[in-house]
Design a protein around this motif. Structure first.
Motif, PDB file in Angstrom:
ATOM      1  N   SER A 290      80.027  -4.425  -7.888  1.00 38.52           N
ATOM      2  CA  SER A 290      80.697  -5.603  -7.353  1.00 38.52           C
ATOM      3  C   SER A 290      81.934  -5.877  -8.203  1.00 38.52           C
ATOM      4  N   TRP A 291      83.087  -6.033  -7.540  1.00 36.10           N
ATOM      5  CA  TRP A 291      84.360  -6.229  -8.224  1.00 36.10           C
ATOM      6  C   TRP A 291      84.921  -7.604  -7.899  1.00 36.10           C
ATOM      7  N   ASP A 292      85.403  -8.297  -8.917  1.00 35.78           N
ATOM      8  CA  ASP A 292      86.063  -9.591  -8.740  1.00 35.78           C
ATOM      9  C   ASP A 292      87.564  -9.370  -8.886  1.00 35.78           C
ATOM     10  N   LEU A 293      88.296  -9.541  -7.777  1.00 29.84           N
ATOM     11  CA  LEU A 293      89.734  -9.268  -7.775  1.00 29.84           C
ATOM     12  C   LEU A 293      90.554 -10.434  -8.311  1.00 29.84           C
ATOM     13  N   ARG A 294      89.884 -11.543  -8.666  1.00 31.00           N
ATOM     14  CA  ARG A 294      90.606 -12.682  -9.238  1.00 31.00           C
ATOM     15  C   ARG A 294      90.828 -12.521 -10.733  1.00 31.00           C
ATOM     16  N   LEU A 295      90.012 -11.677 -11.374  1.00 28.32           N
ATOM     17  CA  LEU A 295      90.113 -11.503 -12.817  1.00 28.32           C
ATOM     18  C   LEU A 295      91.333 -10.652 -13.174  1.00 28.32           C
ATOM     19  N   SER A 296      91.804 -10.836 -14.373  1.00 32.69           N
ATOM     20  CA  SER A 296      92.921 -10.041 -14.868  1.00 32.69           C
ATOM     21  C   SER A 296      92.545  -9.472 -16.246  1.00 32.69           C
ATOM     22  N   ARG A 298      91.444  -6.787 -13.118  1.00 37.39           N
ATOM     23  CA  ARG A 298      90.351  -6.786 -12.146  1.00 37.39           C
ATOM     24  C   ARG A 298      89.260  -5.838 -12.647  1.00 37.39           C
ATOM     25  N   LYS A 299      88.016  -6.310 -12.648  1.00 38.38           N
ATOM     26  CA  LYS A 299      86.959  -5.483 -13.227  1.00 38.38           C
ATOM     27  C   LYS A 299      85.637  -5.656 -12.500  1.00 38.38           C
ATOM     28  N   CYS A 300      84.714  -4.763 -12.817  1.00 38.01           N
ATOM     29  CA  CYS A 300      83.368  -4.797 -12.255  1.00 38.01           C
ATOM     30  C   CYS A 300      82.575  -5.915 -12.937  1.00 38.01           C
ATOM     31  N   VAL A 301      81.959  -6.785 -12.132  1.00 37.78           N
ATOM     32  CA  VAL A 301      81.206  -7.905 -12.691  1.00 37.78           C
ATOM     33  C   VAL A 301      79.698  -7.691 -12.602  1.00 37.78           C
ATOM     34  N   MET A 302      79.260  -6.714 -11.781  1.00 36.43           N
ATOM     35  CA  MET A 302      77.832  -6.458 -11.640  1.00 36.43           C
ATOM     36  C   MET A 302      77.643  -5.065 -11.063  1.00 36.43           C
ATOM     37  N   GLU A 303      76.558  -4.398 -11.462  1.00 35.44           N
ATOM     38  CA  GLU A 303      76.269  -3.093 -10.885  1.00 35.44           C
ATOM     39  C   GLU A 303      74.764  -2.903 -10.733  1.00 35.44           C
ATOM     40  N   TRP A 304      74.409  -2.101  -9.728  1.00 37.55           N
ATOM     41  CA  TRP A 304      73.007  -1.810  -9.438  1.00 37.55           C
ATOM     42  C   TRP A 304      72.870  -0.296  -9.331  1.00 37.55           C
ATOM     43  N   GLU A 305      71.848   0.274  -9.966  1.00 36.98           N
ATOM     44  CA  GLU A 305      71.685   1.717 -10.013  1.00 36.98           C
ATOM     45  C   GLU A 305      70.592   2.177  -9.069  1.00 36.98           C
ATOM     46  N   GLU A 306      70.885   3.204  -8.298  1.00 37.50           N
ATOM     47  CA  GLU A 306      69.887   3.837  -7.428  1.00 37.50           C
ATOM     48  C   GLU A 306      68.771   4.419  -8.290  1.00 37.50           C
ATOM     49  N   PRO A 307      67.499   4.007  -8.068  1.00 35.71           N
ATOM     50  CA  PRO A 307      66.391   4.411  -8.955  1.00 35.71           C
ATOM     51  C   PRO A 307      66.180   5.910  -9.066  1.00 35.71           C
ATOM     52  N   HIS A 308      66.465   6.662  -7.984  1.00 36.08           N
ATOM     53  CA  HIS A 308      66.203   8.096  -7.996  1.00 36.08           C
ATOM     54  C   HIS A 308      67.460   8.914  -8.265  1.00 36.08           C
ATOM     55  N   ASP A 309      68.478   8.282  -8.836  1.00 38.62           N
ATOM     56  CA  ASP A 309      69.690   8.996  -9.241  1.00 38.62           C
ATOM     57  C   ASP A 309      70.273   9.794  -8.084  1.00 38.62           C
ATOM     58  N   SER A 310      70.360   9.156  -6.922  1.00 33.26           N
ATOM     59  CA  SER A 310      70.834   9.822  -5.715  1.00 33.26           C
ATOM     60  C   SER A 310      72.153   9.210  -5.267  1.00 33.26           C
ATOM     61  N   ALA A 311      73.022  10.028  -4.701  1.00 34.58           N
ATOM     62  CA  ALA A 311      74.312   9.540  -4.218  1.00 34.58           C
ATOM     63  C   ALA A 311      74.114   8.507  -3.115  1.00 34.58           C
TER      64      ALA A 311
END
Length: 381
Positions: A290-296, A298-311
């Motif tokens: 999840s990216w917040d385009l208001r920040l300077s 602009r950076k990723c504010v949250m991430e979630w990882e696929e449990p089985h390491d799959s694309a």
């Protein structure tokens, strides 16, 4: 004094302190309380806090025709994985389709054609034969987008076709030199990306590209901002720059890059705008970001990882707390609550895992009924 001799404003205030289980029990006391407790005003606060209810954080209601109490039931069934599965459509094909639901019409790509199937909201069943068929590609359809008036598709043959949904008229655009991996259409503007390492900007009124942007890498995903002033491209991340870049629509200039720590090959396969300032992405590196385009910057504010390491090949959001992702690992679809780091539930897409081996297989389009009242927009897999 009886409870329902109180003014309605006082009753709403009292019920605002109850969670969904207590409200459900209260509605079983008598018919008067049942009818009052079933009002949308009683359930709106609860629905806004739960996933997959159609109430966004800005207060917009995606499904105004469905009572909020029913949608809260759906949300709880999502969280607990309670559902019934019914096969809607079967066909024999090698490729997994792209699907999009617009009202009561389901658009589904099968090889080089896109069929429009009428979906009955009361039963969740599809017509056996399509009500309309959009064709013209010489090879498989890679991606398509549906607007109020048009259906725009890109194929492996490098073509972009614009079909008028009502009169069936089609226009062929000159397209790309190689397959069109992705495209987006919004407000008469079309942006496409291709394996030929270019992104092109088109308008519905002309079949010649307005602008062509060299990308120096294969383009896997594009998304036009809701303001239509910019668009985002996701590339294969095989060159020495960030795979996520934001471009100005009018000047075709690079505005900024998102992220700087992508490892080589971490291509971005899908991009979704939640709002003009919030962006969701996923791809080969198995993360939803999840990216917040208001920040300077602009950076990723949250991430979630696929449990089985799959694309992760595709994502969708309800604009509130829910994210749904599709991966290549045995055709798994996962649902996520953005307030948690682990996924809620997952379901299998029938025998779609055979896609990975490129073997002929019979695929099923299924609908999951998670509540007594079917809401197809949320259950399609």
């Amino acid at each position: 004094m009886f409870l329902f001799q109180l003014p309605e404003v006082v009753l709403y205030h009292i019920m605002s302190y109850l969670e969904y289980k207590s409200l459900s029990r209260l509605s079983q006391v008598c018919k008067t309380i049942y009818h009052f407790a079933n009002r949308d005003a009683v359930w709106r606060k609860i629905a806004k806090e739960l996933i997959n209810t159609g109430i966004t954080r800005q207060g917009a209601d995606v499904y105004p025709h469905i009572p909020l109490k029913d949608r809260v039931k759906v949300s709880q069934n999502w969280c607990h994985g309670i559902c019934r599965k019914e096969v809607m459509l079967k066909w024999r094909i090698n490729l997994l389709p792209w699907i999009q639901l617009d009202g009561d019409v389901l658009y589904l790509s099968q090889a080089a054609d896109i069929g429009a199937y009428h979906l009955r909201p009361d039963t969740g069943k599809l017509q056996r034969s399509p009500m309309a068929l959009f064709s013209g590609h010489l090879e498989d359809v890679c991606r398509f987008a549906v607007t109020d008036t048009h259906l725009v598709s890109g194929g492996s043959d490098g073509k972009i076709l614009v079909h008028h949904r009502r009169n069936g008229f089609s226009m062929e655009y000159s397209g790309h030199n190689q397959e069109v991996n992705c495209l987006d259409c919004r407000g008469g503007l079309i942006v496409s990306g291709s394996r030929d390492r270019t992104a092109r900007i088109w308008t519905l009124s002309s079949n010649c590209p307005r602008d062509t942007i060299p990308m120096n890498d294969r383009v896997w995903s594009v998304a036009i901002s809701p303001t239509q002033s910019s668009f985002v491209t996701g590339t294969a991340c095989c060159a020495n720059f960030s795979p996520l870049r934001i471009w100005d629509v009018e000047r075709c200039e690079l505005l900024c890059c998102l992220g700087s720590e992508f490892r080589r090959g971490a291509g971005v396969l899908d991009i979704v705008y939640e709002s003009p300032v919030q962006l969701l992405t996923c791809g080969y590196d198995t993360y939803i970001r999840s990216w917040d385009l208001r920040l300077s910057p602009r950076k990723c504010v949250m991430e979630w990882e696929e449990p089985h390491d799959s694309a992760l090949y595709c994502i969708q959001t309800d604009g509130n707390h829910m994210i749904a992702s599709g991966s290549s690992y045995y055709g798994v679809i996962r649902t996520w609550d953005k307030r948690q780091t682990r996924c809620l539930e997952n379901c299998q897409r029938g025998r779609c895992c055979n896609l990975l081996q490129r073997q002929p297989a019979e695929f099923c389009l299924t609908i999951q009924d998670l509540s007594p009242r079917t809401m197809p927009q949320d259950y399609l897999t």
